[in-house]
Structure formats: C-alpha cells, structure tokens
Write a protein that holds these residues in place. Structure first.
Motif, PDB file in Angstrom:
ATOM      1  N   PHE A   9       0.808  -1.209   0.000  1.00 51.01           N
ATOM      2  CA  PHE A   9       0.000   0.000   0.000  1.00 51.01           C
ATOM      3  C   PHE A   9       0.845   1.265   0.000  1.00 51.01           C
ATOM      4  O   PHE A   9       0.322   2.359   0.185  1.00 51.01           O
ATOM      5  N   ASP A  10       2.156   1.106  -0.164  1.00 52.77           N
ATOM      6  CA  ASP A  10       3.053   2.265  -0.185  1.00 52.77           C
ATOM      7  C   ASP A  10       2.993   2.912  -1.563  1.00 52.77           C
ATOM      8  O   ASP A  10       3.362   2.286  -2.561  1.00 52.77           O
ATOM      9  N   PRO A  11       2.563   4.170  -1.660  1.00 50.42           N
ATOM     10  CA  PRO A  11       2.419   4.785  -2.990  1.00 50.42           C
ATOM     11  C   PRO A  11       3.725   5.203  -3.635  1.00 50.42           C
ATOM     12  O   PRO A  11       3.735   5.627  -4.785  1.00 50.42           O
ATOM     13  N   SER A  12       4.852   5.129  -2.934  1.00 48.46           N
ATOM     14  CA  SER A  12       6.133   5.552  -3.484  1.00 48.46           C
ATOM     15  C   SER A  12       7.082   4.378  -3.577  1.00 48.46           C
ATOM     16  O   SER A  12       6.927   3.367  -2.897  1.00 48.46           O
ATOM     17  N   THR A  13       8.064   4.511  -4.441  1.00 45.28           N
ATOM     18  CA  THR A  13       9.117   3.512  -4.580  1.00 45.28           C
ATOM     19  C   THR A  13      10.457   4.137  -4.221  1.00 45.28           C
ATOM     20  O   THR A  13      10.539   5.327  -3.909  1.00 45.28           O
ATOM     21  N   GLN A  14      11.518   3.345  -4.265  1.00 48.27           N
ATOM     22  CA  GLN A  14      12.827   3.867  -3.882  1.00 48.27           C
ATOM     23  C   GLN A  14      13.382   4.822  -4.930  1.00 48.27           C
ATOM     24  O   GLN A  14      14.199   5.669  -4.615  1.00 48.27           O
ATOM     25  N   LEU A  16      11.446   6.255  -8.148  1.00 44.51           N
ATOM     26  CA  LEU A  16      10.450   7.226  -8.597  1.00 44.51           C
ATOM     27  C   LEU A  16       9.072   6.778  -8.117  1.00 44.51           C
ATOM     28  O   LEU A  16       8.836   5.596  -7.876  1.00 44.51           O
ATOM     29  N   SER A  17       8.185   7.731  -7.959  1.00 45.35           N
ATOM     30  CA  SER A  17       6.823   7.413  -7.541  1.00 45.35           C
ATOM     31  C   SER A  17       5.994   7.023  -8.766  1.00 45.35           C
ATOM     32  O   SER A  17       5.175   7.780  -9.266  1.00 45.35           O
ATOM     33  N   LEU A  18       6.234   5.822  -9.252  1.00 44.87           N
ATOM     34  CA  LEU A  18       5.576   5.333 -10.462  1.00 44.87           C
ATOM     35  C   LEU A  18       4.414   4.396 -10.147  1.00 44.87           C
ATOM     36  O   LEU A  18       3.791   3.877 -11.078  1.00 44.87           O
ATOM     37  N   ASN A  19       4.143   4.146  -8.867  1.00 43.54           N
ATOM     38  CA  ASN A  19       3.087   3.197  -8.532  1.00 43.54           C
ATOM     39  C   ASN A  19       1.717   3.657  -9.002  1.00 43.54           C
ATOM     40  O   ASN A  19       0.851   2.831  -9.285  1.00 43.54           O
ATOM     41  N   TRP A  20       1.511   4.979  -9.052  1.00 44.19           N
ATOM     42  CA  TRP A  20       0.205   5.475  -9.467  1.00 44.19           C
ATOM     43  C   TRP A  20      -0.065   5.208 -10.941  1.00 44.19           C
ATOM     44  O   TRP A  20      -1.193   5.339 -11.412  1.00 44.19           O
ATOM     45  N   LEU A  21       0.958   4.822 -11.701  1.00 39.46           N
ATOM     46  CA  LEU A  21       0.757   4.467 -13.104  1.00 39.46           C
ATOM     47  C   LEU A  21       0.087   3.114 -13.257  1.00 39.46           C
ATOM     48  O   LEU A  21      -0.196   2.691 -14.378  1.00 39.46           O
ATOM     49  N   SER A  22      -0.173   2.427 -12.125  1.00 40.01           N
ATOM     50  CA  SER A  22      -0.842   1.129 -12.205  1.00 40.01           C
ATOM     51  C   SER A  22      -2.239   1.247 -12.804  1.00 40.01           C
ATOM     52  O   SER A  22      -2.773   0.277 -13.346  1.00 40.01           O
ATOM     53  N   PRO A  87      -0.255  -9.869  -8.506  1.00 41.36           N
ATOM     54  CA  PRO A  87       0.933  -9.689  -7.654  1.00 41.36           C
ATOM     55  C   PRO A  87       1.789  -8.512  -8.108  1.00 41.36           C
ATOM     56  O   PRO A  87       1.925  -8.256  -9.311  1.00 41.36           O
ATOM     57  N   TYR A  88       2.315  -7.790  -7.134  1.00 41.32           N
ATOM     58  CA  TYR A  88       3.270  -6.691  -7.348  1.00 41.32           C
ATOM     59  C   TYR A  88       2.673  -5.521  -8.125  1.00 41.32           C
ATOM     60  O   TYR A  88       3.414  -4.741  -8.719  1.00 41.32           O
ATOM     61  N   LEU A 169      -5.175 -11.484   2.744  1.00 41.63           N
ATOM     62  CA  LEU A 169      -4.396 -12.332   1.845  1.00 41.63           C
ATOM     63  C   LEU A 169      -2.908 -12.301   2.197  1.00 41.63           C
ATOM     64  O   LEU A 169      -2.217 -13.329   2.165  1.00 41.63           O
ATOM     65  N   THR A 170      -2.405 -11.108   2.541  1.00 43.17           N
ATOM     66  CA  THR A 170      -0.988 -10.976   2.891  1.00 43.17           C
ATOM     67  C   THR A 170      -0.665 -11.687   4.202  1.00 43.17           C
ATOM     68  O   THR A 170       0.357 -12.370   4.332  1.00 43.17           O
ATOM     69  N   LEU A 171      -1.541 -11.546   5.186  1.00 38.64           N
ATOM     70  CA  LEU A 171      -1.314 -12.207   6.477  1.00 38.64           C
ATOM     71  C   LEU A 171      -1.298 -13.719   6.333  1.00 38.64           C
ATOM     72  O   LEU A 171      -0.439 -14.402   6.900  1.00 38.64           O
ATOM     73  N   LEU A 172      -2.239 -14.270   5.584  1.00 38.62           N
ATOM     74  CA  LEU A 172      -2.265 -15.716   5.387  1.00 38.62           C
ATOM     75  C   LEU A 172      -1.068 -16.180   4.566  1.00 38.62           C
ATOM     76  O   LEU A 172      -0.513 -17.261   4.815  1.00 38.62           O
ATOM     77  N   GLY A 173      -0.652 -15.389   3.590  1.00 40.29           N
ATOM     78  CA  GLY A 173       0.500 -15.773   2.775  1.00 40.29           C
ATOM     79  C   GLY A 173       1.796 -15.788   3.561  1.00 40.29           C
ATOM     80  O   GLY A 173       2.680 -16.610   3.297  1.00 40.29           O
TER      81      GLY A 173
END
Length: 221
Positions: A9-14, A16-22, A87-88, A169-173
């Motif tokens: 759920f982190d909107p930024s990366t190390q 560039l903040s490219l996650n919003w391009l999803s 995923p990812y 889903l993350t907790l069970l995984g």
C-alpha cells in the motif's frame, strides 16, 4: 513484519513514484486492435456498458447522457480493483487520494447544481416529511451533517474494503513458510477462495460507489 505487511500500500518507490501508473497498466497490456476490430470481448464490453447505462438512466430519471459518466466511473473503479489483485501491482483504489478524488468533485458538483437550480427542493430535503415542529432544528442539523459526510463515506467504504481483503491475503500468505505440507494445501485452498471473494468485492464495491453517486445526483434534480 509491519513494513512488509503494508508495503503493497506504499504509494512511493525507492527511485520514482511510479506506482500510481498502475491505473494505466490495463491500457498497456490491452491489444490495440481491441479498439478497432470487433470481437467477442469488445461485444461483451459493449453489452455490459449498455446494461449499466440503462440501469443508471432509470435511477437518474432523465435521458440526458449523464448515466454514461456513472457507467465510466463504475468501469474505472472496477478495473483498478481487479488490477490490484495481481501480484506486485499497486492498488490505487486502496488510498483515499484516489477515492476522494473521485467522490469529492462529484458531491461538490451535485451540491452546487442543486442549491443554485433547486434551492426549494434542497431545503425541503433537510426536513423529512412528517417531522414534528419541535424536532425540525435537530433534523436540519442531522441531515446537514449526513449530507456533508457523504463523499467521505463513499471514499472510506471503497478504501476500507480494498485494504481489508489485501491485508487478509498478505497475512495468510506470510504464514506459509513455517507450517506443514498438509496445512500449506489448506492455506492455498483458502487463498484461492479469498481471491474469488476479493474478485466479487471488486465488482460489488465499484457498483455500490456508482449506484450511491447516482442516487445522490437524483436527489438534486
């Protein structure tokens, strides 16, 4: 543990903040001939859009084309919800930045249109029919507060439902590394069932968001 749990759920990366391009990934992976050559997929898409258009048109009560806006809104949210199940891929609809950007302008435009064009009707909505005179001031306060929190309720409902399923889903995984093979089989089956449930939630929450927006717009007409 907590940083790994909430990393999706982190909107930024190390870098560039490219996650919003999803939100645009669906346009990148969709074949270009989808828009040009009729196919079963495009025909199914058109049938779904037409069905939604007819349903929203009944709720709005006017054939002014505004139902196409709510149809597009539903499809936009539904696509982003589904993309977050891969995923990812960053889930943009799990952030209030995305959901409030959709809900707040809609609610603001409805209020501006309603108070400028149907002032008497908007005032009448503040006092439900049959309210005793002594309770009218309290009902005005209650109805005003309930009207103001509508965009927040829309945004938080969508965000909370998206976050809850992904966290589960993350907790069970994360528990699969230190358990036996039999429990791993049960865990995989549970994850598949939860994924099916999350797919249904992705559709239902987009439908609820669009339906409630349509009902809010019908109140100001």
């Amino acid at each position: 543990m907590m940083s790994n749990l909430f990393s999706s759920f982190d909107p930024s990366t190390q870098i560039l903040s490219l996650n919003w391009l999803s939100s645009l990934i669906i346009l990148m992976i969709m074949p270009m001939n989808f828009w040009l050559i009729p196919s079963r997929m495009s025909l199914l898409w058109m049938k779904i859009s037409k069905k939604l258009h007819n349903e929203f048109k009944i709720l709005i009560g006017k054939n002014n084309g505004s139902s196409l806006m709510f149809t597009s809104l539903l499809l936009l949210i539904m696509i982003n919800n589904f993309m977050g199940l891969f995923p990812y891929i960053f889930t943009s609809t799990s952030h209030l930045t995305m959901t409030l950007t959709l809900a707040l302008p809609l609610w603001t435009s409805f209020m501006i249109y309603g108070w400028f064009n149907n002032t008497i009707s908007m005032l009448a909505h503040l006092v439900p029919q049959g309210t005793p005179p002594i309770l009218m001031p309290f009902m005005v306060c209650i109805e005003t507060i309930s009207n103001i929190i509508r965009p927040g309720a829309l945004a938080i409902r969508l965000t909370a439902n998206m976050i809850a399923g992904h966290l589960l889903l993350t907790l069970l995984g994360n528990t699969g590394a230190g358990i036996s093979s039999i429990l791993v089989s049960i865990l995989i089956l549970t994850q598949i069932l939860l994924l099916v449930l999350e797919s249904a939630v992705a559709i239902i929450q987009s439908y609820v968001f669009a339906i409630l927006s349509t009902l809010y717009s019908s109140e100001v007409n």
